[in-house]
Design an enzyme around this catalytic site. Structure first.
Site, PDB file in Angstrom:
ATOM      1  N   SER A   3      -4.197 -13.441  -3.685  1.00 33.06           N
ATOM      2  CA  SER A   3      -2.799 -13.015  -3.805  1.00 33.06           C
ATOM      3  C   SER A   3      -2.533 -12.296  -5.119  1.00 33.06           C
ATOM      4  O   SER A   3      -3.039 -12.680  -6.170  1.00 33.06           O
ATOM      5  CB  SER A   3      -1.871 -14.219  -3.716  1.00 33.06           C
ATOM      6  OG  SER A   3      -1.743 -14.675  -2.410  1.00 33.06           O
ATOM      7  N   ASP A  18       7.671  -8.600  -2.192  1.00 33.55           N
ATOM      8  CA  ASP A  18       6.748  -9.522  -2.864  1.00 33.55           C
ATOM      9  C   ASP A  18       6.045  -8.792  -4.010  1.00 33.55           C
ATOM     10  O   ASP A  18       4.866  -8.434  -3.926  1.00 33.55           O
ATOM     11  CB  ASP A  18       5.739 -10.049  -1.841  1.00 33.55           C
ATOM     12  CG  ASP A  18       4.914 -11.203  -2.376  1.00 33.55           C
ATOM     13  OD1 ASP A  18       5.284 -11.770  -3.429  1.00 33.55           O
ATOM     14  OD2 ASP A  18       3.891 -11.554  -1.733  1.00 33.55           O
ATOM     15  N   HIS A  60       5.358 -14.077  -5.185  1.00 35.66           N
ATOM     16  CA  HIS A  60       5.150 -15.474  -4.799  1.00 35.66           C
ATOM     17  C   HIS A  60       4.200 -16.198  -5.751  1.00 35.66           C
ATOM     18  O   HIS A  60       4.144 -17.414  -5.785  1.00 35.66           O
ATOM     19  CB  HIS A  60       4.649 -15.576  -3.345  1.00 35.66           C
ATOM     20  CG  HIS A  60       3.234 -15.193  -3.143  1.00 35.66           C
ATOM     21  ND1 HIS A  60       2.859 -13.965  -2.645  1.00 35.66           N
ATOM     22  CD2 HIS A  60       2.092 -15.870  -3.351  1.00 35.66           C
ATOM     23  CE1 HIS A  60       1.544 -13.917  -2.559  1.00 35.66           C
ATOM     24  NE2 HIS A  60       1.063 -15.068  -2.986  1.00 35.66           N
TER      25      HIS A  60
END
Length: 247
Positions: free
Chosen positions: A199, A116, A71
């Protein structure tokens, strides 16, 4: 809240060390460390600038590749990798390397944040001393550490001056809340979590001297309150994919 990764091929140096799915509520592409501490030397950690905006972290897994969250890099071809940059002002000795190629997992699903994971191939090689090997499929540990430069307080988006680290545990309650799959793992502790800006960063077990052993997970997503329920991509589930795309 969401967390990121990418990788690229060439002179490949990869070491393997022996050794959960959800319908996210409020996905955010920039999670960070809450109630952690100043991290010791973590040379495998990198900051990623996506289209001239710092968004995510990543992990050096070979002299040529960085692993991060899909992402973080799914729609970008302009990625800068900051190696040895562990402070907010920026370390004077940091190395900035342009990503030569980004490989996002073919089955990445941003709606439910599965698969992911991504690879970034570096335009130049880095030292083998920066490499964190991958955890073997059989590896397990009670305590997993996570590091990042994301916000330390989700209520005011306060950012740390130096790289932060926090120690978490696998949480069955998190897996129940998120209903996660085998390719993900839930980590958390009461009032401790990764958060906005973390992230794509690394999750890793440590030995008795607090030295990281291997790369266990990638920061993916969780609650927007960063309350200890975090979901991480389980790296060992993607060994074949990583090997295939780094040769």
């Amino acid at each position: 809240m969401t967390k990121i990764l990418l990788l690229l091929p060439l002179a490949f140096y990869l070491v393997v060390v022996q050794a959960s799915y959800i319908n996210p509520k409020n996905l955010d592409p920039m999670p960070a460390i809450v109630n952690g501490y100043n991290a010791p030397n973590r040379p495998f950690y990198v900051k990623l600038s996506i289209s001239n905006t710092w968004l995510c972290g990543g992990t050096i897994i070979s002299t040529r590749y960085v692993l991060t969250a899909a992402h973080c890099v799914q729609s970008s071809t302009d990625v800068l990798v900051f190696v040895g940059d562990f402070t907010k002002p920026g370390d004077v000795n940091k190395e900035v390397i342009r990503g030569a190629r980004v490989k996002v997992h073919e089955d990445y699903n941003g709606k439910v944040t599965t698969n992911d994971i991504a690879l970034i191939e570096l335009s130049t090689t880095v030292s083998v001393n920066n490499v964190l090997p991958l955890c073997d499929r059989s590896y397990s540990s009670n305590t997993i550490a996570v590091c990042g430069m994301g916000t330390t307080n989700p209520s005011n988006n306060q950012m740390p001056l130096v790289l932060q680290e926090v120690q978490l545990k696998e949480r069955a309650s998190c897996a129940m809340v998120w209903n996660g799959p085998k390719k993900q793992v839930c980590l958390g502790e009461v009032a401790k979590d990764s958060c906005f800006g973390d992230s794509g960063g690394p999750a890793y077990p440590m030995d008795q001297s607090s030295n990281p052993i291997c790369l266990y997970g990638i920061v993916s997503y969780g609650s927007n309150t960063c309350n200890g329920d975090g979901v991480y991509t389980r790296v060992s589930a993607y060994h074949d994919w990583i090997q295939k795309n780094t040769q």
